[in-house]
Design an enzyme around this catalytic site. Structure first.
Site, PDB file in Angstrom:
ATOM      1  N   SER A   1      31.620 101.760   6.286  1.00  0.00           N
ATOM      2  CA  SER A   1      32.542 101.929   7.393  1.00  0.00           C
ATOM      3  C   SER A   1      33.980 101.848   6.916  1.00  0.00           C
ATOM      4  O   SER A   1      34.265 101.311   5.842  1.00  0.00           O
ATOM      5  CB  SER A   1      32.306 100.852   8.449  1.00  0.00           C
ATOM      6  OG  SER A   1      32.741  99.614   7.907  1.00  0.00           O
ATOM      7  N   LYS A   2      34.840 102.360   7.748  1.00  0.00           N
ATOM      8  CA  LYS A   2      36.256 102.408   7.462  1.00  0.00           C
ATOM      9  C   LYS A   2      36.830 101.007   7.262  1.00  0.00           C
ATOM     10  O   LYS A   2      37.768 100.814   6.502  1.00  0.00           O
ATOM     11  CB  LYS A   2      36.948 103.061   8.667  1.00  0.00           C
ATOM     12  CG  LYS A   2      38.071 103.976   8.280  1.00  0.00           C
ATOM     13  CD  LYS A   2      38.574 104.701   9.488  1.00  0.00           C
ATOM     14  CE  LYS A   2      39.701 105.612   9.079  1.00  0.00           C
ATOM     15  NZ  LYS A   2      40.022 106.592  10.062  1.00  0.00           N
TER      16      LYS A   2
END
Ligand code: GLU
Length: 485
Positions: free
Chosen positions: A256-257
């Site tokens: 994920s970011k």
């Protein structure tokens, strides 16, 4: 596995802004598979969710793929017989196909309002059953349906999933997969805005574009039975499926970011080489089955097979990526790296200066084994681009004693006599000075390095002197003796 038909595969991103590294992996595997089998690689834009449209996203995506060297054969700007390749330009096709399903009783109009659907959902949650459409409109009388349509009532079209039974398919990566129909929803196929959902569009397009293998992320595995049912409803042969393992952060959570960059363009702007990115991404799920780690695109095409893609999640290890970057940087010639360095300098605080090609190549030669990124040349050895403004206090304390200033002046005088200024000439001059002063060479070497570079470490000292040159060396010595009094 040798495919019986000419291979046609596709990368089918939804253009939501940028190319995710997971997207690049999907695109790359499709590309490698196609090229390995002398097949066709298609780019299809799945933009049926108009609420998620982002301006410029498609061009951005194409630019990232292009940069990585993942070139498509058919797609936007490369129209061929199976186009158009953008789903929002194919609405008529989806509508026609939906009508076919309705006529055959395999799909139906649904007039349920969002409010009603929400009530149903709340009730199901309260009863602790998995939320799903309650099939309220599945068996509406024909007449009622046509009246409501005539009256212009808002509606969607849903597929009729059989109540019982199951769908089974052989996934090239996951093996035998079976999903019971009772856990499938009567999926919306056509939305009230006239756009198809992903599920309808993907099946219609994969069929019409004669896709032989669907290679995509694992998140679509559970949707595949719905797609296979649709193939059966249309009387078409389904493609082969290969669902790629999830990408994980190093703590094994889904990539994920929040834990770092996920956009290919972020890596690109951080200075990663495309060779490193491609090699790295290829190994997110695939491996050659032996110890080899460095693969060019050509080698990947030759070696890639879906049978060697694993089921378990692939961990995204940035240390590995950095290591690969250093490997690929080292494979480049001094000249190639110097061109990249020139570009890097142009975008840096040293942009106003003009460095000769020879000067830059000398720096590359001295530093290349010490860097992993082109930007490291500036970060690790800024003294090649400007004289030190500060001197590392720890090194000053250790290396610059009361006599250092006098010794450095004496050394500068010796340097000033030099006719030739190769590294050997600097070395000989330093040795002569040490001898004359009856001191250890180290008493000159360490303060000298500090004076010319501001630090205590770096490339070979005489390389450094040779590169910056005699005049600059003397000037730096003089200004250090001034500032370090
Ligand atoms: N549009 C889907 C996505 O964004 C494609 C899924 C598929 O390849 O079928 O991931």
């Amino acid at each position: 596995m040798i495919p019986s038909k000419p291979v046609r595969v596709r990368f089918a991103p939804s253009p939501t802004g940028f190319l995710h590294v997971g997207g690049l992996r999907t695109a790359l595997y499709n590309y490698l598979f196609a090229k390995h089998h002398h097949g066709t690689f298609i780019l299809r834009i799945e933009d049926t969710d108009q609420s998620r449209r982002v301006e410029g996203a498609v061009e951005n995506l194409i630019a990232s793929l292009d940069w990585a060297g993942v070139h498509y054969d058919e797609g936007p700007h490369k129209e061929a017989s199976h186009g158009p390749y953008v789903q929002s330009q194919r609405l008529e096709i989806y509508r026609n196909h939906t009508e076919q399903l309705i006529e055959r009783g395999q799909a139906y109009y649904c007039f349920c309002t969002p409010e009603r659907l929400e009530q149903v959902r709340q009730k199901q949650i309260a009863m602790k059953v998995a939320p799903a459409y309650d099939r309220h409109c599945r068996d509406l009388p024909k007449l009622e349906t046509s009246d409501r349509l005539k009256a212009g009532e808002r509606h969607v079209v849903r597929m009729k999933v059989p109540f019982g039974g199951e769908t089974t398919f052989d996934d090239i990566i996951r093996g035998h997969v079976t999903i019971a129909h009772k856990i499938l929803d009567d999926q919306v196929l056509l939305k009230s805005d006239g756009f198809p959902t992903y599920h309808l569009a993907v099946v219609v397009d994969d069929h019409l574009m004669e896709i032989t293998h669907v290679i995509r992320g694992e998140e679509w595995l559970s949707s595949t039975p719905k797609h296979i049912l649709l193939y059966q409803y249309f009387g078409w042969e389904a493609p082969r499926y290969a669902h790629l393992p999830l990408l994980l952060n190093s703590d094994k959570t889904k990539l994920s970011k929040r834990q770092g960059d996920v956009a290919v363009e972020d890596y690109r702007s951080k200075g990663y080489l495309k060779e490193a990115i491609v090699n790295f991404v290829a190994f997110l799920g695939w491996n050659p089955g032996d110890e080899r780690e460095l693969f060019t695109m050509e080698e990947l095409i030759k070696e890639f097979s879906l049978e060697r893609v694993g089921k378990s999640g692939a961990v995204f290890n940035t240390e590995k990526l950095d290591w690969l970057n250093a490997q690929y940087l080292r494979k480049k010639s001094d000249h190639e790296i110097s061109l990249m360095l020139k570009e890097e300098l142009r975008n840096s605080m040293f942009s106003e200066k003009n460095y000769s090609d020879e000067y830059l190549e000398n720096i590359v030669r001295a530093m290349r084994e010490r860097v992993s990124f082109v930007k490291d040349f500036l970060e690790k050895s800024p003294y090649f681009f400007s004289a030190p403004k500060e001197y590392d206090p720890g090194v000053v304390k250790k290396r610059w004693n009361a006599e250092a200033g006098g010794r450095m002046k004496r050394l500068a005088e010796e340097f000033a006599q030099l006719q030739n200024t190769k590294k050997e000439d600097f070395e000989a001059a330093l040795e002569r000075t040490a001898e004359a002063m009856k001191i250890n060479r180290g008493e000159l070497i360490h303060p000298l390095r500090l004076a010319v570079s501001g630090t205590g470490a770096g490339p070979g000292l005489y390389d450094l002197l040779y590169i910056i040159g005699k005049d600059e060396t003397i000037q730096r010595i003089m200004s250090a003796t001034e500032q370090l009094k």
